[in-house]
Design an enzyme around this catalytic site. Structure first.
Site, PDB file in Angstrom:
ATOM      1  N   THR A   1     -16.592 -16.874 -32.092  1.00 58.05           N
ATOM      2  CA  THR A   1     -16.297 -15.330 -32.072  1.00 58.05           C
ATOM      3  C   THR A   1     -17.225 -14.695 -30.956  1.00 58.05           C
ATOM      4  O   THR A   1     -18.156 -15.304 -30.724  1.00 58.05           O
ATOM      5  CB  THR A   1     -16.327 -14.765 -33.609  1.00 58.05           C
ATOM      6  OG1 THR A   1     -16.089 -13.425 -33.320  1.00 58.05           O
ATOM      7  CG2 THR A   1     -17.574 -14.871 -33.918  1.00 58.05           C
ATOM      8  N   GLY A   2     -16.808 -13.497 -30.725  1.00 61.27           N
ATOM      9  CA  GLY A   2     -17.496 -12.917 -29.704  1.00 61.27           C
ATOM     10  C   GLY A   2     -17.013 -12.650 -28.205  1.00 61.27           C
ATOM     11  O   GLY A   2     -15.671 -12.819 -28.007  1.00 61.27           O
TER      12      GLY A   2
ATOM     13  N   THR B   1     -13.133 -11.323 -34.990  1.00 58.53           N
ATOM     14  CA  THR B   1     -12.081 -12.581 -34.925  1.00 58.53           C
ATOM     15  C   THR B   1     -12.317 -13.230 -35.921  1.00 58.53           C
ATOM     16  O   THR B   1     -13.543 -13.460 -36.348  1.00 58.53           O
ATOM     17  CB  THR B   1     -12.297 -13.153 -33.757  1.00 58.53           C
ATOM     18  OG1 THR B   1     -11.988 -12.080 -32.680  1.00 58.53           O
ATOM     19  CG2 THR B   1     -11.511 -14.295 -33.544  1.00 58.53           C
TER      20      THR B   1
ATOM     21  N   ARG C   1      -5.036  -9.322 -20.578  1.00 53.79           N
ATOM     22  CA  ARG C   1      -6.192 -10.142 -20.649  1.00 53.79           C
ATOM     23  C   ARG C   1      -6.015 -10.970 -22.063  1.00 53.79           C
ATOM     24  O   ARG C   1      -5.587 -10.528 -22.960  1.00 53.79           O
ATOM     25  CB  ARG C   1      -7.301  -9.157 -21.051  1.00 53.79           C
ATOM     26  CG  ARG C   1      -8.672  -9.752 -21.004  1.00 53.79           C
ATOM     27  CD  ARG C   1      -8.953  -9.953 -22.567  1.00 53.79           C
ATOM     28  NE  ARG C   1     -10.277 -10.483 -22.641  1.00 53.79           N
ATOM     29  CZ  ARG C   1     -10.775 -11.210 -23.745  1.00 53.79           C
ATOM     30  NH1 ARG C   1      -9.843 -10.825 -24.989  1.00 53.79           N
ATOM     31  NH2 ARG C   1     -12.169 -11.454 -23.958  1.00 53.79           N
ATOM     32  N   VAL C   2      -6.392 -12.222 -21.887  1.00 52.71           N
ATOM     33  CA  VAL C   2      -6.710 -13.319 -22.831  1.00 52.71           C
ATOM     34  C   VAL C   2      -8.030 -13.742 -23.038  1.00 52.71           C
ATOM     35  O   VAL C   2      -8.540 -14.059 -21.770  1.00 52.71           O
ATOM     36  CB  VAL C   2      -5.480 -14.473 -22.613  1.00 52.71           C
ATOM     37  CG1 VAL C   2      -5.575 -15.562 -23.566  1.00 52.71           C
ATOM     38  CG2 VAL C   2      -3.851 -13.937 -22.557  1.00 52.71           C
ATOM     39  N   GLY C   3      -8.470 -13.897 -24.145  1.00 54.04           N
ATOM     40  CA  GLY C   3      -9.536 -14.410 -24.408  1.00 54.04           C
ATOM     41  C   GLY C   3      -9.783 -15.776 -24.661  1.00 54.04           C
ATOM     42  O   GLY C   3      -8.819 -16.410 -24.592  1.00 54.04           O
ATOM     43  N   ASP C   4     -10.987 -16.059 -25.480  1.00 56.97           N
ATOM     44  CA  ASP C   4     -11.136 -17.719 -25.748  1.00 56.97           C
ATOM     45  C   ASP C   4     -10.452 -17.983 -27.149  1.00 56.97           C
ATOM     46  O   ASP C   4     -10.060 -19.258 -27.373  1.00 56.97           O
ATOM     47  CB  ASP C   4     -12.395 -17.698 -26.131  1.00 56.97           C
ATOM     48  CG  ASP C   4     -13.026 -16.918 -27.439  1.00 56.97           C
ATOM     49  OD1 ASP C   4     -12.847 -15.750 -27.227  1.00 56.97           O
ATOM     50  OD2 ASP C   4     -13.613 -17.403 -28.367  1.00 56.97           O
TER      51      ASP C   4
END
Ligand code: SD4
Length: 334
Positions: free
Chosen positions: A245-246, A194, A222-225
Site C-alpha cells: 500500500t502507498g 488501499t 492513471r493506474v497504480g501498483d
C-alpha cells in the site's frame, strides 16, 4: 457452486456480501460432507490466517471467519476486501472512493490464486466489487488484465450491476479541491487505505487480493501498483505472499511484492523481506521523505511481517479466532 449463478442473482449493492454469504454456505455444506476429524485437526492448527493492510478489522474478520468455515484462500480474500469496497466511508477503495481530478472514480484491483493464476482490472468505472471482477477475468477469460471500458462491459456480461461510485461526500470534497487544485496527486504519509489481503487456508494454500481507487485526484487514466501482479500483490504458494500500500509508482519501480516473495524464497523471514523491499526504495535517494509505502507478507509456515517507510502503518492479523491490529515497524525514525 458456479459463480455465474450467484452473480446473476445478486442485488445492485450486495455483490460481494451476497457472494460472501453464498460461499460461506457452500463451504459449510461441503464441510459437512468432509470427514469431521480432518476439520477438527485443522482448526486446532496455526491455520487459517488472514492478514490485511491497515486497520480493516471487519474485512479481515470476515475473511478469517470464512477461512475457518473451510472457504478457500482466494474466495476468503475476496469476501474480506469486498467489505471495504462496499464501505462508503472508505474513500480510497470501491464505492465512495476519491475521484480523479476530473471527478471520475476509477478502480484498480487484482487477485492471485494458489495455483499461480491471476486476474486484474484497471481504471474501471461504475463497478463496486472489482476484486471479484478481477477473479472473473482470471477464470472466465483467456486474459490476465482488462482495462477501463472493456473491463466494465465484461462486468455487465458477467452479471455485475452498474453503480454510481461517486458519493455526495466524495463529490463535495472533490469540488472543494477544485477551488485550488494541485496538479500533483494528493498522497501523504497518513493518507492511505488501499486494502491488500493475504489468506492462508485450512489446506495451507495461500492467495490474495488487492483493491483500491488509487491516488486521490490522480490524472485521468492513471493506474497504480495495486492491480499490477508482482507490484501490489504477489503469491507463490510454495513460498508465501506479499501486498503493498502507498505510493504506487515507487512500488512498481521496485516490483515490491514479487521482490518480497523472492527474498523469502532465498530464506528471509517475511519481516526481513518487507524491510529489504522498503530499503530498496529508501536507499535510492531521499524522496521517500514525501511519501509512504508499506508492505505486509506471509510465508508458508504462517509467519507474518510488515514494514513501512514512515510511522503510522498498521495491519490486521486473524488467527485462531483472534483478530489483532499490529503496529508495523518502520524505517524513518525522525
Ligand atoms: C496506488 N497504492 O494507487 C495505491 C494507493 C494506496 O492507500 O495504496 N493508497 O498507488
Amino acid at each position: 457452486m458456479k459463480r455465474r449463478h450467484f452473480i446473476k442473482n445478486v442485488s445492485l449493492t450486495g455483490v460481494g456480501l451476497v457472494a460472501g454469504n453464498a460461499m460461506l454456505n457452500c463451504a459449510e455444506n461441503n464441510s459437512e460432507k468432509n470427514e469431521n476429524e480432518t476439520i477438527m485437526t485443522k482448526t486446532n492448527s496455526k491455520f487459517p490466517i488472514a492478514i490485511c493492510t491497515w486497520g480493516f478489522a471487519n474485512a479481515n474478520a470476515k475473511a478469517g471467519e470464512a477461512l475457518s468455515k473451510g472457504v478457500k484462500a482466494l474466495d476468503a480474500a475476496i469476501i474480506g476486501v469486498s467489505v471495504e469496497e462496499e464501505n462508503l466511508k472508505n474513500t480510497t477503495v470501491g464505492k465512495g472512493g476519491t475521484p480523479d481530478r476530473e471527478g471520475n472514480v476509477t478502480l484498480d484491483a487484482c487477485v492471485m490464486d494458489s495455483n499461480g493464476d491471476c486476474g486484474a482490472v484497471v481504471c474501471v468505472e461504475n463497478i463496486t466489487n472489482v476484486a471479484l471482477l478481477a477473479k472473473q477475468v482470471m477464470t472466465e477469460t483467456p486474459h490476465v488484465i482488462l482495462a477501463s471500458k472493456g473491463a466494465e462491459e465484461f462486468a455487465y456480461r458477467q452479471g455485475f450491476e452498474k453503480d454510481n461510485l461517486l458519493t455526495e461526500d466524495s463529490k463535495k470534497v472533490w469540488e472543494e479541491w477544485l477551488k485550488s487544485p494541485e496538479y500533483k496527486p494528493l498522497i501523504n504519509i497518513e493518507n492511505h487505505d488501499t486494502i491488500g489481503m493475504l489468506c492462508l487456508d485450512n489446506d495451507g494454500d495461500i492467495a490474495g487480493a488487492c483493491t483500491t481507487s488509487g491516488l486521490s485526484y490522480k490524472m485521468k487514466g492513471r493506474v497504480g501498483d495495486s492491480p499490477i501482479i508482482g507490484s501490489g500483490l504477489f503469491v507463490d504458494n510454495e513460498i508465501g505472499g506479499a501486498v503493498a500500500t502507498g505510493m504506487g509508482e515507487e512500488v512498481i519501480k521496485t516490483v515490491g511484492s514479487f521482490l518480497i516473495v523472492e527474498l523469502m524464497r532465498s530464506g528471509m523471514s517475511p519481516q526481513k523481506a518487507c524491510e529489504e523491499a522498503v530499503h530498496r526504495i529508501t536507499n535510492k535517494n531521499d524522496k521517500y521523505k514525501g511519501f509512504q509505502i508499506a508492505y505486509i507478507a506471509i510465508n508458508k509456515a504462517g509467519d507474518t511481517g510488515s514494514y513501512s517507510i514512515h510511522k503510522g502503518f498498521t495491519y490486521m492479523r486473524y488467527q485462531n479466532g483472534k483478530n489483532e491490529n499490529i503496529h508495523s515497524s518502520y524505517f524513518n525514525k525522525i
